[in-house]
Design a protein around this motif. Structure first.
Motif, PDB file in Angstrom:
ATOM      1  N   ALA A 119       0.833  -1.205   0.000  1.00 51.13           N
ATOM      2  CA  ALA A 119       0.000   0.000   0.000  1.00 51.13           C
ATOM      3  C   ALA A 119       0.869   1.257   0.000  1.00 51.13           C
ATOM      4  O   ALA A 119       0.580   2.234  -0.699  1.00 51.13           O
ATOM      5  N   PHE A 120       1.949   1.234   0.775  1.00 57.05           N
ATOM      6  CA  PHE A 120       2.887   2.363   0.804  1.00 57.05           C
ATOM      7  C   PHE A 120       3.473   2.587  -0.591  1.00 57.05           C
ATOM      8  O   PHE A 120       3.508   3.714  -1.104  1.00 57.05           O
ATOM      9  N   ASP A 121       3.917   1.499  -1.219  1.00 59.82           N
ATOM     10  CA  ASP A 121       4.508   1.611  -2.562  1.00 59.82           C
ATOM     11  C   ASP A 121       3.488   2.124  -3.571  1.00 59.82           C
ATOM     12  O   ASP A 121       3.825   2.897  -4.477  1.00 59.82           O
ATOM     13  N   ARG A 122       2.235   1.692  -3.445  1.00 59.93           N
ATOM     14  CA  ARG A 122       1.189   2.123  -4.379  1.00 59.93           C
ATOM     15  C   ARG A 122       0.972   3.635  -4.272  1.00 59.93           C
ATOM     16  O   ARG A 122       0.826   4.320  -5.295  1.00 59.93           O
ATOM     17  N   LEU A 123       0.966   4.157  -3.054  1.00 59.19           N
ATOM     18  CA  LEU A 123       0.799   5.602  -2.875  1.00 59.19           C
ATOM     19  C   LEU A 123       1.991   6.366  -3.448  1.00 59.19           C
ATOM     20  O   LEU A 123       1.826   7.443  -4.034  1.00 59.19           O
ATOM     21  N   GLU A 124       3.178   5.820  -3.291  1.00 56.21           N
ATOM     22  CA  GLU A 124       4.357   6.454  -3.896  1.00 56.21           C
ATOM     23  C   GLU A 124       4.203   6.520  -5.419  1.00 56.21           C
ATOM     24  O   GLU A 124       4.507   7.561  -6.034  1.00 56.21           O
ATOM     25  N   PRO A 136      -1.850   0.479  12.784  1.00 57.51           N
ATOM     26  CA  PRO A 136      -0.928   0.112  13.870  1.00 57.51           C
ATOM     27  C   PRO A 136       0.290  -0.627  13.349  1.00 57.51           C
ATOM     28  O   PRO A 136       0.470  -1.823  13.553  1.00 57.51           O
ATOM     29  N   VAL A 137       1.169   0.075  12.650  1.00 58.76           N
ATOM     30  CA  VAL A 137       2.335  -0.574  12.043  1.00 58.76           C
ATOM     31  C   VAL A 137       3.600  -0.061  12.712  1.00 58.76           C
ATOM     32  O   VAL A 137       3.688   1.109  13.086  1.00 58.76           O
ATOM     33  N   GLU A 138       4.568  -0.915  12.884  1.00 59.76           N
ATOM     34  CA  GLU A 138       5.850  -0.536  13.473  1.00 59.76           C
ATOM     35  C   GLU A 138       6.696   0.182  12.424  1.00 59.76           C
ATOM     36  O   GLU A 138       6.957  -0.350  11.342  1.00 59.76           O
ATOM     37  N   LEU A 139       7.082   1.420  12.740  1.00 54.96           N
ATOM     38  CA  LEU A 139       7.841   2.212  11.771  1.00 54.96           C
ATOM     39  C   LEU A 139       9.312   1.833  11.724  1.00 54.96           C
ATOM     40  O   LEU A 139       9.942   1.899  10.678  1.00 54.96           O
ATOM     41  N   ARG A 145      12.376   1.852   6.996  1.00 58.93           N
ATOM     42  CA  ARG A 145      13.426   2.869   6.931  1.00 58.93           C
ATOM     43  C   ARG A 145      13.824   3.153   5.484  1.00 58.93           C
ATOM     44  O   ARG A 145      14.090   4.297   5.118  1.00 58.93           O
ATOM     45  N   VAL A 146      13.859   2.119   4.661  1.00 59.50           N
ATOM     46  CA  VAL A 146      14.164   2.310   3.240  1.00 59.50           C
ATOM     47  C   VAL A 146      13.124   3.227   2.598  1.00 59.50           C
ATOM     48  O   VAL A 146      13.439   4.157   1.858  1.00 59.50           O
ATOM     49  N   ARG A 147      11.847   2.972   2.906  1.00 57.11           N
ATOM     50  CA  ARG A 147      10.782   3.782   2.314  1.00 57.11           C
ATOM     51  C   ARG A 147      10.770   5.201   2.887  1.00 57.11           C
ATOM     52  O   ARG A 147      10.505   6.155   2.162  1.00 57.11           O
ATOM     53  N   ALA A 148      11.028   5.339   4.184  1.00 56.80           N
ATOM     54  CA  ALA A 148      11.041   6.668   4.797  1.00 56.80           C
ATOM     55  C   ALA A 148      12.159   7.535   4.234  1.00 56.80           C
ATOM     56  O   ALA A 148      12.056   8.758   4.200  1.00 56.80           O
ATOM     57  N   ASP A 149      13.246   6.888   3.787  1.00 53.91           N
ATOM     58  CA  ASP A 149      14.318   7.653   3.147  1.00 53.91           C
ATOM     59  C   ASP A 149      13.857   8.213   1.809  1.00 53.91           C
ATOM     60  O   ASP A 149      14.356   9.247   1.354  1.00 53.91           O
TER      61      ASP A 149
END
Length: 343
Positions: A119-124, A136-139, A145-149
């Motif tokens: 889902a994160f990749d789809r929004l990107e 409720p996901v662990e960041l 961390r790869v995606r947050a970068d």
């Protein structure tokens, strides 16, 4: 005086917006393209003029011109629960006020890590410049961390962008308020219908319930599990109805409390004459339940609004203009609680 709209023969343009806001057309262009070096009060004037005039930006053209999409992403649990809708409303409000749009991706409750990351990749891929995490996901994991970068993200219930930031609303305090209210009314113990253990909020409330009882020398009764739904509350209510000595229940959400009260009513147990009920959230229907719910209020829309503002400020390289890290839960006493029945 309200800005004068153009005549019916043409749509408003940037010159009209500049005139209404009292700035240059270059400033309007900078604001609408998301340029970081614009004073916040100037940006607000431009956005107000855009709204008043009905000026519409061609999103594709603006993106090509500025290299930006001005899109926020939001990941939510696929549910009809009030909390998700209110959270989304807060994100939408902050985004609209700052010239952003919001696109949403939903994941199933208890979704796998892979499903969340997809889902994160789809929004990107859809052009999100930042993502609000309403799940409720662990960041602090290697994959996150790869995606947050690549794309900044923030938890909706956290006070800052940091993964270990404190919760905006103290969930432990919520549990204490609920349980202590019932104990102060004179109830010998308090039963607990827990929220989904997958959620940190549910675990914090359960821990507070147990702590409050033990501090008064009371051995906690068994936890009755719930999953946030009215159906799970109804099942818990049938369990409570079969325990003659149960006079007080702390339910971890209003929606579960609705189901619990229904089950107690069907079993001939009156609320609050026989059983007192305290829940959490203070959703719009809580005041209109029968009886009206005593509950601990959570400001979901404000939480979403703050998360989006925090994310926008990070994207634009500035400090957030407001902080809600000190929001306090509030006990709202209504008709579902009373002293225990005399035996």
């Amino acid at each position: 005086m309200s800005p004068r709209r153009p005549g019916p023969d043409r749509a408003p343009n940037q010159m009209d917006v500049a005139r209404a806001a009292g700035v240059s057309t270059q400033t309007v262009s900078r604001v609408l393209s998301g340029h970081p070096n614009v004073r916040p009060d100037t940006a607000r004037k431009v956005h107000a003029a855009v709204e008043a005039l009905g000026y519409r930006i061609h999103a594709a053209a603006a993106s090509l011109a500025s290299g930006r999409t001005r899109i926020l992403g939001m990941i939510v649990v696929s549910t009809d629960r009030y909390s998700s809708a209110a959270l989304g409303a807060g994100v939408e409000r902050a985004a609209a006020a700052n010239g952003y749009t919001v696109t949403t991706a939903a994941v199933a409750d208890h979704a796998s890590t892979a499903a969340f990351l997809e889902a994160f990749d789809r929004l990107e891929r859809q052009g999100a410049e930042g993502i609000v995490l309403g799940v409720p996901v662990e960041l602090d994991t290697p994959a996150m961390r790869v995606r947050a970068d690549r794309t900044p993200s923030t938890r909706s219930e956290r006070a800052s962008m940091q993964p270990d930031a404190p919760l905006i609303v103290d969930q432990h305090a919520i549990g204490r308020l609920a349980v202590e209210h019932l104990l102060d009314l004179g109830h010998p113990t308090v039963w607990h219908v827990s929220g989904d253990e997958y959620w940190l909020e549910g675990r914090r409330r359960r821990d507070a319930w147990e702590e409050a009882l033990r501090e008064r020398g009371i051995v906690p009764p068994p936890v009755i599990p719930g999953d946030w739904t009215p159906e799970s509350g109804y099942r818990a209510g049938r369990t409570i109805a079969a325990i003659p000595d149960a006079t007080a229940v702390f339910v971890s959400s209003d929606e579960m409390a609705f189901g619990l009260i229904r089950a107690l009513h069907e079993a001939g147990r009156r609320v609050p004459e026989d059983v007192s009920v305290v829940s959490v959230d203070d959703i719009a229907l809580a005041a209109f339940a029968s009886p009206a719910l005593t509950t601990v209020r959570q400001p979901f829309e404000e939480m979403g609004h703050a998360a989006a503002l925090r994310l926008i400020a990070h994207i634009e390289g500035r400090d957030p203009e407001e902080s809600v890290s000190d929001l306090h839960p509030e006990l709202v006493v209504r008709a579902s609680t009373a002293p225990p029945p005399s035996r």
